[in-house]
Scaffold this motif. Sequence first.
Motif, PDB file in Angstrom:
ATOM      1  N   ILE A  20       0.830  -1.205   0.000  1.00 51.87           N
ATOM      2  CA  ILE A  20       0.000   0.000   0.000  1.00 51.87           C
ATOM      3  C   ILE A  20       0.865   1.257   0.000  1.00 51.87           C
ATOM      4  O   ILE A  20       0.561   2.233  -0.687  1.00 51.87           O
ATOM      5  CB  ILE A  20      -0.956  -0.013   1.212  1.00 51.87           C
ATOM      6  N   SER A  21       1.967   1.243   0.739  1.00 51.82           N
ATOM      7  CA  SER A  21       2.823   2.428   0.806  1.00 51.82           C
ATOM      8  C   SER A  21       3.436   2.751  -0.550  1.00 51.82           C
ATOM      9  O   SER A  21       3.511   3.915  -0.949  1.00 51.82           O
ATOM     10  CB  SER A  21       3.927   2.223   1.844  1.00 51.82           C
ATOM     11  N   VAL A  31      -1.037   7.237   2.394  1.00 52.90           N
ATOM     12  CA  VAL A  31      -1.256   5.821   2.690  1.00 52.90           C
ATOM     13  C   VAL A  31      -2.659   5.578   3.270  1.00 52.90           C
ATOM     14  O   VAL A  31      -3.353   4.640   2.851  1.00 52.90           O
ATOM     15  CB  VAL A  31      -0.165   5.309   3.657  1.00 52.90           C
ATOM     16  N   SER A  35      -5.485   3.032   1.659  1.00 54.29           N
ATOM     17  CA  SER A  35      -6.046   1.950   2.484  1.00 54.29           C
ATOM     18  C   SER A  35      -7.564   2.038   2.545  1.00 54.29           C
ATOM     19  O   SER A  35      -8.268   1.025   2.444  1.00 54.29           O
ATOM     20  CB  SER A  35      -5.466   2.022   3.902  1.00 54.29           C
ATOM     21  N   ARG A  39     -10.375  -0.646   1.188  1.00 53.71           N
ATOM     22  CA  ARG A  39     -11.384  -1.173   2.113  1.00 53.71           C
ATOM     23  C   ARG A  39     -12.794  -0.943   1.582  1.00 53.71           C
ATOM     24  O   ARG A  39     -13.652  -1.829   1.633  1.00 53.71           O
ATOM     25  CB  ARG A  39     -11.224  -0.515   3.482  1.00 53.71           C
ATOM     26  N   ARG A  52      -2.840 -10.757   2.929  1.00 58.23           N
ATOM     27  CA  ARG A  52      -1.894  -9.892   3.611  1.00 58.23           C
ATOM     28  C   ARG A  52      -0.826 -10.724   4.322  1.00 58.23           C
ATOM     29  O   ARG A  52      -1.136 -11.756   4.927  1.00 58.23           O
ATOM     30  CB  ARG A  52      -2.638  -8.997   4.612  1.00 58.23           C
TER      31      ARG A  52
END
Length: 292
Positions: A20-21, A31, A35, A39, A52
Amino acid sequence: MRITLKQLAIFKAIHHCGQISRAAKELHMSVPAVSMALRDLEDSLGSRLFERSSTGLTINDNGAVILPYANEMLSKGKELEHVFAQGAAIRGTIKVGCSKTAGNYVLSRKIPLFKQQHPSVDVKLVINNSLTIEQMVAEKELDLGFVDAKPVHKNLSHEAWLKDRLCIVTGANNPLVSELITSELLSQQLWVMDETISVSRLRNTQLLKSANITINQELSMNTMGAIKRAIGTGVGVSVLPLLAVEEEIIRGDLVELPLNCWDYSRHYWSIYRSEAPLDRLTREFLDFSLPK
């Protein structure tokens, strides 16, 4: 269920980056924003799309199902933007960088013609050495660059743009013009070279060495115009790109010296950041700049 193109673009970036970063950095987003978008997409679909782990995210079977749909929908979105953009005049500012030879002898002539076709566009041209231009494109100081070496920055894409030939040249009244040119004869001449420590200077020196030509006498000058005027006196020789001397050769002011073992070309490349597709203005300018 409400799925947005932005969510799909973020989904693709995460799949590509694996973290994600890294996806946030590629998309120029925070970030937390990335995220949250992931979601929301997973909540809309009612399924997790990635597995993950401590090393990052790996697309799972559910993600693999929607990936081709995401690709198609994002492609259709860009296609729709392109369709509607075609009817509008191009506007805006484009900052272009170019290495010295191609900037002075190619783009300086093409830019006024581009401006004539697109009066609402402002073009800013920066001429410098290839390494500097590459750095400026990578750091977003320039939208587009034209250089004489493939880029070394990983975040830059490149396309073949132009091909040129390197010539050994002298003034029309130099006695060499009537001689049989050999490497030994050229080693006896005064060489007028670029004083700048550049990729071109190093390349030319290496090519002369590979042709068994030794520079025993040298004059250094810091502009190509000065070099051409110096050898135009009939004293001295130099290695210069055809782009820079073609007009003088046609007029008869300079003469290319034929050497059997000398046949070297130079390639130029257009470079741009690979993080996003080229916008319409940049693509139009790139297409216009191509040799006709």
